[in-house]
Motif scaffolding. Structure first.
Motif, PDB file in Angstrom:
ATOM      1  N   ALA A  70      -7.039  26.864   9.434  1.00  0.00           N
ATOM      2  CA  ALA A  70      -7.787  27.303   8.603  1.00  0.00           C
ATOM      3  C   ALA A  70      -7.340  27.655   7.222  1.00  0.00           C
ATOM      4  CB  ALA A  70      -8.509  28.692   9.279  1.00  0.00           C
ATOM      5  N   LEU A  71      -6.156  28.131   7.398  1.00  0.00           N
ATOM      6  CA  LEU A  71      -5.446  28.324   6.186  1.00  0.00           C
ATOM      7  C   LEU A  71      -5.006  27.234   5.119  1.00  0.00           C
ATOM      8  CD1 LEU A  71      -4.040  30.963   4.579  1.00  0.00           C
ATOM      9  CD2 LEU A  71      -2.013  30.214   5.487  1.00  0.00           C
ATOM     10  N   THR A  74      -8.392  25.567   3.297  1.00  0.00           N
ATOM     11  CA  THR A  74      -9.078  26.509   2.266  1.00  0.00           C
ATOM     12  C   THR A  74      -8.131  25.986   0.964  1.00  0.00           C
ATOM     13  OG1 THR A  74      -9.308  28.128   3.971  1.00  0.00           O
ATOM     14  CG2 THR A  74      -9.464  28.817   1.518  1.00  0.00           C
TER      15      THR A  74
END
Length: 135
Positions: A70-71, A74
């Motif tokens: 997820a990091l 982004t």
């Protein structure tokens, strides 16, 4: 001191594979119209690569992999991630997406999807570039 990236704790035995790969001097090489070689060197203070890798030995739980993925997915808005290394050094970093998304995870042992719980083990590789060393 725990190793972390963007607040996500990484295993203490993850390897910084290119820590001593010799960075700091950039170079451009071009032939001139006469056939001579033009070599220019310059101090390169930003863009040093940091590759953090399991290398078959440092296992990460699926829950951590989901957070890292997820990091990595982004985009940064004028802010960099903080990498805290085990010796106390801190770096402002960004994922190196030049040859992919900057993050990869592979199951240590392949399991069916319905058997992969939060503690299922993975091997990871994180590709970063240093913007600045904080401490």
């Amino acid at each position: 001191m725990p190793i972390s990236l963007g607040g996500i704790t990484l295993p203490p035995d993850i390897q910084w594979t290119d820590e001593f790969a010799g960075f700091g001097v950039g170079q451009t090489i071009a032939p001139t119209i006469t056939g001579a070689l033009l070599v220019e060197e310059f101090e390169q203070t930003e863009g040093r690569p940091i590759t953090l890798a399991s290398n078959g030995a440092s296992w990460v739980e699926r829950s951590t992999v989901v957070s890292l993925e997820a990091l990595a997915a982004t985009p940064l808005d004028d802010e960099y991630l903080t990498l805290v290394w085990g010796d106390g050094r801190e770096f402002e970093v960004v994922f190196d997406r030049s040859s992919g998304n900057g993050f990869r995870a592979d199951e240590l042992r392949r399991l069916a999807a319905d058997k992969q719980g939060p503690s299922h083990k993975y091997l990871i590789e994180i590709n970063l570039l240093i913007k600045d060393q904080i401490t």
